[in-house]
Design a protein around this motif. Structure first.
Motif, PDB file in Angstrom:
ATOM      1  N   LEU A 158      -3.007   7.021   3.902  1.00 19.90           N
ATOM      2  CA  LEU A 158      -2.966   5.690   3.304  1.00 19.90           C
ATOM      3  C   LEU A 158      -3.765   5.764   2.009  1.00 19.90           C
ATOM      4  O   LEU A 158      -4.961   6.065   2.021  1.00 19.90           O
ATOM      5  N   HIS A 159      -3.103   5.513   0.874  1.00 24.98           N
ATOM      6  CA  HIS A 159      -3.734   5.669  -0.432  1.00 24.98           C
ATOM      7  C   HIS A 159      -4.530   4.417  -0.803  1.00 24.98           C
ATOM      8  O   HIS A 159      -4.226   3.704  -1.769  1.00 24.98           O
ATOM      9  N   ASP A 215       0.846  -1.198   0.000  1.00 23.29           N
ATOM     10  CA  ASP A 215       0.000   0.000   0.000  1.00 23.29           C
ATOM     11  C   ASP A 215       0.882   1.250   0.000  1.00 23.29           C
ATOM     12  O   ASP A 215       1.902   1.298   0.698  1.00 23.29           O
ATOM     13  N   LYS A 216       0.469   2.270  -0.754  1.00 15.59           N
ATOM     14  CA  LYS A 216       1.228   3.517  -0.765  1.00 15.59           C
ATOM     15  C   LYS A 216       0.829   4.381   0.420  1.00 15.59           C
ATOM     16  O   LYS A 216      -0.358   4.541   0.711  1.00 15.59           O
ATOM     17  N   ILE A 217       1.838   4.934   1.070  1.00 11.31           N
ATOM     18  CA  ILE A 217       1.621   5.796   2.233  1.00 11.31           C
ATOM     19  C   ILE A 217       2.397   7.089   2.025  1.00 11.31           C
ATOM     20  O   ILE A 217       3.561   7.075   1.617  1.00 11.31           O
ATOM     21  N   THR A 218       1.757   8.210   2.335  1.00 10.88           N
ATOM     22  CA  THR A 218       2.397   9.517   2.280  1.00 10.88           C
ATOM     23  C   THR A 218       2.456  10.119   3.682  1.00 10.88           C
ATOM     24  O   THR A 218       1.442  10.174   4.379  1.00 10.88           O
ATOM     25  N   ILE A 219       3.650  10.536   4.064  1.00  6.23           N
ATOM     26  CA  ILE A 219       3.851  11.237   5.336  1.00  6.23           C
ATOM     27  C   ILE A 219       4.311  12.639   4.994  1.00  6.23           C
ATOM     28  O   ILE A 219       5.372  12.820   4.371  1.00  6.23           O
ATOM     29  N   ASP A 220       3.545  13.631   5.362  1.00  5.84           N
ATOM     30  CA  ASP A 220       3.819  15.024   4.997  1.00  5.84           C
ATOM     31  C   ASP A 220       3.888  15.858   6.270  1.00  5.84           C
ATOM     32  O   ASP A 220       2.867  16.146   6.896  1.00  5.84           O
TER      33      ASP A 220
END
Length: 558
Positions: free
Chosen positions: A514-515, A501-506
């Motif tokens: 969680l995409h 799963d793709k995850i973005t931390i900004d």
């Protein structure tokens, strides 16, 4: 004015003859029956370098109390070594120990009718536990910090507890010999004192000095420094002032004092554990203090200190540049601290700092001026998103970057990280997801110092991120996010993440995403079940039943 406001219940009331008889039995005199009684709560025990010397310091505190016309009575509470329990099941007992410490100090002081309390503390949970107890009791009191450890040395390299953990990563990576591996371990901890960087113990010590609950410089003196004994002896005079002026902890632990404490955490690059602890301490003190308040403080406070774990220097180096008073004075002069806050000296923060030394920015490179700050805002950021609808805590100094996007590598327990790492299954670009490590799921919200240090030692520290519903040691560095709430055990979306799963931390826009579509998450939730805890009795069972969310400080008395 009578200073024995509480103890007179036992020493003066005619209806309590047995109490008075017992006090004579421990050696008190008729003259002592007229004096204030001060409980001295020692968190000393032989099994941990942070605490091994505290019983000795308590004796000096007692001497100072007696010399100032009061009765000092030493009692003890528990401790758990975070350094020794990190990476094993013993860590489940660490955070619960904070509340046991608070409960036990409150219990003894309340039952024994002590007029005041002094807590001699030295490790991660001792300090917040004691602060919680002082806030609940609200009788004149203060803390004494046992002091930081001196750094170790092996082959000319300075060492501390994190060095030992990182050596394990090097061992997995094959970049350290067996001889050097053993050499690092044998020489990382040279004696008494709390872990030497701006880890949780020194974070709490520095911030509680900013809060005004210890004498000036208490957080600066190393455990083996002669100034520590002198500080303990000086406690008696300070305690008498608190009794005479009836200055109680809640007079000191105001909303502005909490802001001062967290400002110092941000400026010095302190531990994310401070978030948990100050939420809990504020709850005990009856002060409204939330994750939003912490984010506001982070937004307005630059990171100014080049201290371990992400920097170069140790807490032992701070004394030489003027100690914590010099740092506090600079922050106060620049408008970051509230100078009107009352302290245990009986004076305000501003009055305490008037004669403190000034930082010399040409002569030292530990603390930077705000114009040359290492980061324009605080390193602790509160993130929200579908992975953390109630919030998560990121520790981002800027050296790691402020945004990370990658594919999930899911670990259903901390031990999985070490297994996957040893097999080479954790790769650059992974977001390592460690779940089932929250307050209820862990239980006890274990620290992830062992896996983060191993990743650093393996050379992956700059190329992977880590998120968890557990927490991180103050010794952790790298791109890490902890305190993910709701936790997996409570059905938070972290429980539904799958490998890939793709995850973005900004950490700029403060998001953790969680995409995966809501529809897909709903389908996954149908198949999810909380894990069955093996703890069916005892302290951990009680903790699971009573502990609140990390977003509320993991308090157990809601």
């Amino acid at each position: 004015m009578s200073l024995n406001k509480f103890s007179r219940t036992l020493t003066q009331e005619v209806t309590n003859p047995a109490a008075k008889a017992m006090l004579y039995g421990i050696g008190l005199t008729p003259e002592d029956m007229e004096k204030a009684q001060i409980g001295i709560a020692s968190t000393g025990y032989e099994g941990n370098p942070c605490n091994m010397h505290l019983n000795g310091l308590s004796v000096h505190v007692k001497k100072g109390i007696q010399e100032n016309g009061m009765v000092g009575l030493i009692f003890h509470t528990i401790g758990v070594s975070d350094g020794m329990t990190n990476g094993n099941e013993g860590m489940s007992y660490s955070l619960p120990s904070r509340d046991i410490i608070a409960d036990s100090i409150e219990n003894v002081v309340g039952a024994q009718w002590y007029d005041g309390v002094i807590a001699v503390v030295g490790c991660d949970k001792n300090m917040p536990g004691a602060m919680m107890a002082l806030a609940r009791l609200n009788r004149p009191g203060m803390l004494v910090y046992g002091g930081t450890i001196r750094s170790g040395n092996y082959k000319g390299e300075k060492l501390d507890i994190v060095s030992a953990f990182e050596a394990l990563g090097k061992k997995y990576a094959g970049t350290i010999s067996d001889e050097d591996y053993e050499g690092v371990i044998r020489n990382s901890i040279p004696g008494a004192g709390a872990c030497g960087g701006m880890y949780t113990a020194n974070t709490m010590a520095s911030s509680m000095e900013a809060m005004g609950l210890v004498l000036p410089n208490s957080s600066s003196y190393p455990a083996t420094h002669e100034g520590k004994k002198a500080e303990c002896l000086a406690i008696g005079a300070a305690m008498k002032v608190l009794l005479e002026k009836n200055i109680c902890p809640r007079d000191i632990m105001t909303r502005h004092a909490f802001e001062n404490a967290m400002t110092v955490v941000m400026a010095l690059g302190g531990s994310t554990n401070a978030v948990l602890h100050y939420l809990a301490i504020a709850h005990s003190a009856g002060v409204e203090f939330t994750l939003k308040d912490i984010q506001d403080i982070s937004d307005r406070t630059p990171l100014m200190a080049d201290l371990k774990p992400s920097g170069k220097y140790y807490m032992e180096d701070v004394l030489a540049i003027g100690g914590m008073p010099a740092i506090l004075k600079y922050l106060w002069k620049e408008g970051y601290l509230h100078g009107e806050c009352l302290t245990v000296t009986g004076k305000t923060m501003a009055e305490n700092l008037t004669d403190a030394p000034d930082l010399d920015f040409d002569a030292q490179k530990i603390i930077f001026p705000k114009s040359k700050a290492l980061k324009s805002s605080g390193h602790i950021q509160v993130l929200y998103g579908n992975l953390a609808t109630e919030g998560a805590i990121a520790k981002i100094t800027g050296k790691e970057g402020e945004r990370f996007e990658g594919l999930a590598k899911v670990c259903d327990r901390e031990e999985d990280v070490m297994e996957f790492l040893s097999k080479g299954e954790i790769k650059a670009g992974h977001v390592v997801v460690i779940r089932n490590e929250g307050p209820k799921g862990g239980p006890g919200m274990p620290e992830m110092l062992k896996p983060t240090s191993a990743l650093m030692g393996a050379g992956l520290g700059n190329s992977v991120a880590m998120i968890t519903d557990g927490r991180f040691s103050g010794g952790t560095h790298g791109f890490v996010v902890g305190h993910v709430t709701p936790e997996a055990q409570e059905g938070g979306n972290i429980a539904l993440v799958k490998d890939g799963d793709k995850i973005t931390i900004d950490a700029v826009d403060n998001k953790i995403i969680l995409h995966v579509s809501d529809e897909e998450l709903a389908e996954r939730r149908k198949l999810w079940k909380p894990k069955v805890s093996p703890h069916t009795s005892g302290v951990l069972r009680k903790y699971i039943k009573n502990v609140a969310s990390a977003s509320l400080g993991c308090v157990t008395d809601l």
